[in-house]
Design an enzyme around this catalytic site. Structure first.
Site, PDB file in Angstrom:
ATOM      1  N   LYS A   1       2.505   4.378 -19.482  1.00 54.86           N
ATOM      2  CA  LYS A   1       1.610   4.730 -18.465  1.00 54.86           C
ATOM      3  C   LYS A   1       1.555   5.159 -20.118  1.00 54.86           C
ATOM      4  O   LYS A   1       1.949   5.868 -21.191  1.00 54.86           O
ATOM      5  CB  LYS A   1       1.515   5.257 -17.618  1.00 54.86           C
ATOM      6  CG  LYS A   1       1.869   4.621 -16.372  1.00 54.86           C
ATOM      7  CD  LYS A   1       1.905   5.232 -15.231  1.00 54.86           C
ATOM      8  CE  LYS A   1       2.699   4.949 -13.955  1.00 54.86           C
ATOM      9  NZ  LYS A   1       2.434   4.819 -13.011  1.00 54.86           N
TER      10      LYS A   1
ATOM     11  N   HIS B   1       5.701   2.653 -14.664  1.00 63.25           N
ATOM     12  CA  HIS B   1       6.083   1.911 -12.901  1.00 63.25           C
ATOM     13  C   HIS B   1       6.929   1.526 -13.690  1.00 63.25           C
ATOM     14  O   HIS B   1       6.987   0.548 -14.269  1.00 63.25           O
ATOM     15  CB  HIS B   1       3.925   1.312 -13.590  1.00 63.25           C
ATOM     16  CG  HIS B   1       4.800  -0.168 -11.900  1.00 63.25           C
ATOM     17  ND1 HIS B   1       3.364   0.529 -10.680  1.00 63.25           N
ATOM     18  CD2 HIS B   1       4.828  -1.282 -12.274  1.00 63.25           C
ATOM     19  CE1 HIS B   1       4.692  -0.699  -9.845  1.00 63.25           C
ATOM     20  NE2 HIS B   1       4.781  -1.754 -10.859  1.00 63.25           N
TER      21      HIS B   1
HETATM   22  P1  ADP Z   1       5.080   4.103  -7.439  1.00 56.57           P
HETATM   23  O1  ADP Z   1       4.939   4.128  -8.900  1.00 56.57           O
HETATM   24  O2  ADP Z   1       6.328   5.182  -7.631  1.00 56.57           O
HETATM   25  O3  ADP Z   1       5.495   2.779  -7.112  1.00 56.57           O
HETATM   26  P2  ADP Z   1       2.764   3.597  -6.397  1.00 56.57           P
HETATM   27  O4  ADP Z   1       2.771   2.373  -5.875  1.00 56.57           O
HETATM   28  O5  ADP Z   1       2.266   4.016  -4.708  1.00 56.57           O
HETATM   29  O6  ADP Z   1       3.677   4.230  -6.538  1.00 56.57           O
HETATM   30  O7  ADP Z   1       1.235   4.691  -6.832  1.00 56.57           O
HETATM   31  C1  ADP Z   1       0.928   4.139  -7.767  1.00 56.57           C
HETATM   32  C2  ADP Z   1       0.970   5.530  -9.058  1.00 56.57           C
HETATM   33  O8  ADP Z   1      -0.378   6.361  -8.201  1.00 56.57           O
HETATM   34  C3  ADP Z   1       1.590   6.208  -9.139  1.00 56.57           C
HETATM   35  O9  ADP Z   1       2.959   6.093  -9.810  1.00 56.57           O
HETATM   36  C4  ADP Z   1       0.585   7.885  -9.429  1.00 56.57           C
HETATM   37  O10 ADP Z   1       0.738   7.369 -10.819  1.00 56.57           O
HETATM   38  C5  ADP Z   1      -0.471   7.870  -8.291  1.00 56.57           C
HETATM   39  N1  ADP Z   1      -0.151   8.315  -6.821  1.00 56.57           N
HETATM   40  C6  ADP Z   1       0.743   7.705  -6.155  1.00 56.57           C
HETATM   41  N2  ADP Z   1       0.569   8.509  -5.371  1.00 56.57           N
HETATM   42  C7  ADP Z   1       0.291   9.650  -5.633  1.00 56.57           C
HETATM   43  C8  ADP Z   1      -0.269  10.473  -4.534  1.00 56.57           C
HETATM   44  N3  ADP Z   1      -0.144  11.133  -3.409  1.00 56.57           N
HETATM   45  N4  ADP Z   1      -0.410  11.545  -5.451  1.00 56.57           N
HETATM   46  C9  ADP Z   1      -1.352  11.875  -6.296  1.00 56.57           C
HETATM   47  N5  ADP Z   1      -0.932  10.200  -7.124  1.00 56.57           N
HETATM   48  C10 ADP Z   1      -0.122   9.286  -6.832  1.00 56.57           C
END
Ligand code: ADP
Length: 167
Positions: free
Chosen positions: A10, A125
């Site tokens: 990112k 990611h």
């Molecule tokens: P991941 O990237 O671990 O697969 P998600 O797809 O659920 O997780 O979320 C995408 C991105 O959104 C995360 O990598 C993070 O940057 C942000 N994010 C997710 N959940 C939260 C949260 N509860 N509070 C703040 N930022 C969040």
């Protein structure tokens, strides 16, 4: 079973000069890189990438985050790793979504932070499962950019378009 997985570095990872340390950590998994590029921040692609988060309170922030708003370098690095249990291995190396909960030696545990607005600025990611990997890899890469035949393709004739060549 060998499988592909999408990793995005990112804009915080790029801007902080962390690509080297990030690749070093992923290299522990001994996977093959079958696609890699610097991707320009395209809002339509990023909104599609995070379409499952539409409706979450942090949706707009996370889109701006991936767009690189406020970062020195507004771009992403997209990498496709391929190998046995690639998704599980890369997710373990990346660590938990919340950097404060991530294993200290993981990428997010080492380099992530929670911003003052609450957004998890977590450097990378990694696709969460096989079907998400397929959706994401097809979104970020064309078949020609991947060095293995991981998904079905079809012949395509693109209409002529204005492009550039070296002079
Ligand atoms: P991941 O990237 O671990 O697969 P998600 O797809 O659920 O997780 O979320 C995408 C991105 O959104 C995360 O990598 C993070 O940057 C942000 N994010 C997710 N959940 C939260 C949260 N509860 N509070 C703040 N930022 C969040």
């Amino acid at each position: 079973m060998k499988e592909p997985v999408l990793v995005l570095i990112k804009p915080d990872g790029i801007s902080k000069g962390l690509t080297g340390p990030i690749f070093t950590k992923f290299s522990q998994a001994e996977l093959e890189i079958i696609g890699i590029k610097i991707a320009q921040s395209r809002r339509d692609v990023i909104e599609e990438h995070y379409s499952h988060l539409r409706g979450q309170p942090f949706f707009d922030e996370v889109i701006e985050y991936l767009m690189g708003t406020g970062y020195k370098q507004k771009k992403l690095m997209a990498v496709v790793y391929f190998g046995v249990d690639a998704i599980k291995k890369c997710r373990a190396i990346a660590g938990a979504t919340n950097p404060e909960e991530a294993r200290p030696n993981s990428i997010r545990g080492s380099f992530g932070r929670i911003k003052t607005d609450g957004l998890f600025e977590n450097v990378v990611h990694v696709s969460s499962n096989k079907s998400e990997a397929k959706r994401e890899i097809r979104l970020w890469f064309s078949p020609d950019e991947i060095t293995r035949p991981i998904y079905p393709t079809k012949p395509a004739t693109k209409p002529p378009m204005q492009t550039k060549e070296w002079k």
